[in-house]
Design a protein around this motif. Structure first.
Motif, PDB file in Angstrom:
ATOM      1  N   LYS A 153      33.537 -10.974 -48.520  1.00 38.82           N
ATOM      2  CA  LYS A 153      32.923 -12.194 -47.993  1.00 38.82           C
ATOM      3  C   LYS A 153      31.612 -11.872 -47.280  1.00 38.82           C
ATOM      4  CE  LYS A 153      37.158 -14.857 -47.292  1.00 38.82           C
ATOM      5  NZ  LYS A 153      38.050 -15.441 -46.277  1.00 38.82           N
ATOM      6  N   ARG A 154      31.604 -10.790 -46.521  1.00 45.52           N
ATOM      7  CA  ARG A 154      30.416 -10.395 -45.779  1.00 45.52           C
ATOM      8  C   ARG A 154      29.283  -9.990 -46.730  1.00 45.52           C
ATOM      9  NH1 ARG A 154      32.079  -5.983 -43.104  1.00 45.52           N
ATOM     10  NH2 ARG A 154      33.726  -7.224 -42.164  1.00 45.52           N
ATOM     11  N   MET A 155      29.630  -9.484 -47.891  1.00 45.73           N
ATOM     12  CA  MET A 155      28.614  -9.063 -48.855  1.00 45.73           C
ATOM     13  C   MET A 155      27.778 -10.245 -49.336  1.00 45.73           C
ATOM     14  SD  MET A 155      29.243  -6.957 -52.351  1.00 45.73           S
ATOM     15  CE  MET A 155      28.691  -7.838 -53.791  1.00 45.73           C
ATOM     16  N   PHE A 156      28.363 -11.412 -49.430  1.00 44.99           N
ATOM     17  CA  PHE A 156      27.669 -12.594 -49.950  1.00 44.99           C
ATOM     18  C   PHE A 156      27.066 -13.464 -48.857  1.00 44.99           C
ATOM     19  CE2 PHE A 156      30.457 -11.443 -53.469  1.00 44.99           C
ATOM     20  CZ  PHE A 156      29.551 -11.455 -54.505  1.00 44.99           C
ATOM     21  N   GLN A 157      27.051 -13.002 -47.633  1.00 43.41           N
ATOM     22  CA  GLN A 157      26.450 -13.754 -46.538  1.00 43.41           C
ATOM     23  C   GLN A 157      25.083 -13.174 -46.190  1.00 43.41           C
ATOM     24  OE1 GLN A 157      29.325 -13.474 -43.410  1.00 43.41           O
ATOM     25  NE2 GLN A 157      30.642 -15.063 -44.281  1.00 43.41           N
ATOM     26  N   THR A 158      24.215 -14.033 -45.672  1.00 45.63           N
ATOM     27  CA  THR A 158      22.903 -13.574 -45.223  1.00 45.63           C
ATOM     28  C   THR A 158      22.958 -13.287 -43.730  1.00 45.63           C
ATOM     29  OG1 THR A 158      22.196 -15.848 -44.841  1.00 45.63           O
ATOM     30  CG2 THR A 158      21.694 -14.894 -46.990  1.00 45.63           C
ATOM     31  N   ASP A 159      22.023 -12.458 -43.272  1.00 43.37           N
ATOM     32  CA  ASP A 159      21.987 -12.166 -41.840  1.00 43.37           C
ATOM     33  C   ASP A 159      21.158 -13.223 -41.109  1.00 43.37           C
ATOM     34  OD1 ASP A 159      19.406 -11.552 -42.518  1.00 43.37           O
ATOM     35  OD2 ASP A 159      19.517  -9.426 -41.994  1.00 43.37           O
ATOM     36  N   GLU A 160      20.878 -12.983 -39.823  1.00 45.12           N
ATOM     37  CA  GLU A 160      20.165 -13.990 -39.032  1.00 45.12           C
ATOM     38  C   GLU A 160      18.723 -14.183 -39.479  1.00 45.12           C
ATOM     39  OE1 GLU A 160      19.951 -10.004 -36.901  1.00 45.12           O
ATOM     40  OE2 GLU A 160      21.566 -11.191 -37.714  1.00 45.12           O
ATOM     41  N   PHE A 161      18.188 -13.242 -40.261  1.00 45.20           N
ATOM     42  CA  PHE A 161      16.822 -13.369 -40.766  1.00 45.20           C
ATOM     43  C   PHE A 161      16.778 -13.972 -42.167  1.00 45.20           C
ATOM     44  CE2 PHE A 161      16.814  -9.632 -37.926  1.00 45.20           C
ATOM     45  CZ  PHE A 161      16.038 -10.165 -36.915  1.00 45.20           C
ATOM     46  N   GLY A 162      17.928 -14.245 -42.762  1.00 43.37           N
ATOM     47  CA  GLY A 162      17.994 -14.858 -44.082  1.00 43.37           C
ATOM     48  C   GLY A 162      17.936 -13.865 -45.233  1.00 43.37           C
ATOM     49  N   THR A 163      18.086 -12.574 -44.954  1.00 44.14           N
ATOM     50  CA  THR A 163      18.063 -11.571 -46.027  1.00 44.14           C
ATOM     51  C   THR A 163      19.483 -11.312 -46.516  1.00 44.14           C
ATOM     52  OG1 THR A 163      18.175  -9.753 -44.426  1.00 44.14           O
ATOM     53  CG2 THR A 163      15.992 -10.449 -45.149  1.00 44.14           C
ATOM     54  N   ILE A 164      19.579 -10.913 -47.770  1.00 40.64           N
ATOM     55  CA  ILE A 164      20.895 -10.632 -48.344  1.00 40.64           C
ATOM     56  C   ILE A 164      21.358  -9.246 -47.907  1.00 40.64           C
ATOM     57  CG2 ILE A 164      20.542 -12.145 -50.322  1.00 40.64           C
ATOM     58  CD1 ILE A 164      19.888  -9.712 -52.004  1.00 40.64           C
ATOM     59  N   SER A 165      22.633  -8.975 -48.103  1.00 38.70           N
ATOM     60  CA  SER A 165      23.189  -7.692 -47.677  1.00 38.70           C
ATOM     61  C   SER A 165      22.678  -6.562 -48.562  1.00 38.70           C
ATOM     62  CB  SER A 165      24.714  -7.743 -47.732  1.00 38.70           C
ATOM     63  OG  SER A 165      25.149  -7.856 -49.070  1.00 38.70           O
ATOM     64  N   ALA A 166      22.794  -5.339 -48.058  1.00 39.27           N
ATOM     65  CA  ALA A 166      22.340  -4.165 -48.807  1.00 39.27           C
ATOM     66  C   ALA A 166      23.159  -3.982 -50.080  1.00 39.27           C
ATOM     67  CB  ALA A 166      22.434  -2.920 -47.932  1.00 39.27           C
ATOM     68  N   GLU A 167      24.436  -4.301 -50.024  1.00 35.50           N
ATOM     69  CA  GLU A 167      25.288  -4.157 -51.197  1.00 35.50           C
ATOM     70  C   GLU A 167      24.864  -5.115 -52.311  1.00 35.50           C
ATOM     71  OE1 GLU A 167      26.497  -4.729 -48.136  1.00 35.50           O
ATOM     72  OE2 GLU A 167      27.572  -2.895 -47.612  1.00 35.50           O
TER      73      GLU A 167
END
Length: 106
Positions: A15-29
């Motif tokens: 689930k965390r892999m498909f979420q964006t961070d606070e800056f709107g970027t996708i995860s490294a994976e």
């Protein structure tokens, strides 16, 4: 609240892999999956284009040995057209196949 188990941690990681961070970027994976898929599609496009255009070149030479063209430029133009079209067809076919395979594998 249920205790943390390996199964719950695995689902949370997905689930965390498909979420964006606070800056709107996708995860490294997910970025790695995206880049691998694009690279696979590029390699497949080049490979398929070379294979398909080589077959078109040999086929053109075999079929048109006795054909009379207006001049040598006309023959070169028709060969180049057939070469380009078949490169695009082969590139699209192999590029999509290898891109989908690479993305799903990653």
């Amino acid at each position: 609240m249920e205790p943390k188990t390996e199964k719950n941690e695995g689902i949370e990681n997905v689930k965390r892999m498909f979420q964006t961070d606070e800056f709107g970027t996708i995860s490294a994976e997910l970025n790695s999956v995206y880049q691998a898929g694009l690279f696979g599609a590029l390699v497949g496009c080049i490979y398929g284009g070379i294979i398909q255009s080589r077959e078109a070149y040999v086929d053109f030479l075999e079929k048109n040995q006795a054909t009379a063209f207006k001049d040598h430029l006309d023959a070169k133009k028709k060969l180049q057209n057939q070469f380009t079209v078949n490169f695009a067809k082969g590139g699209f076919k192999w590029g999509t196949r290898l891109g989908i395979f690479t993305t799903s594998f990653m």
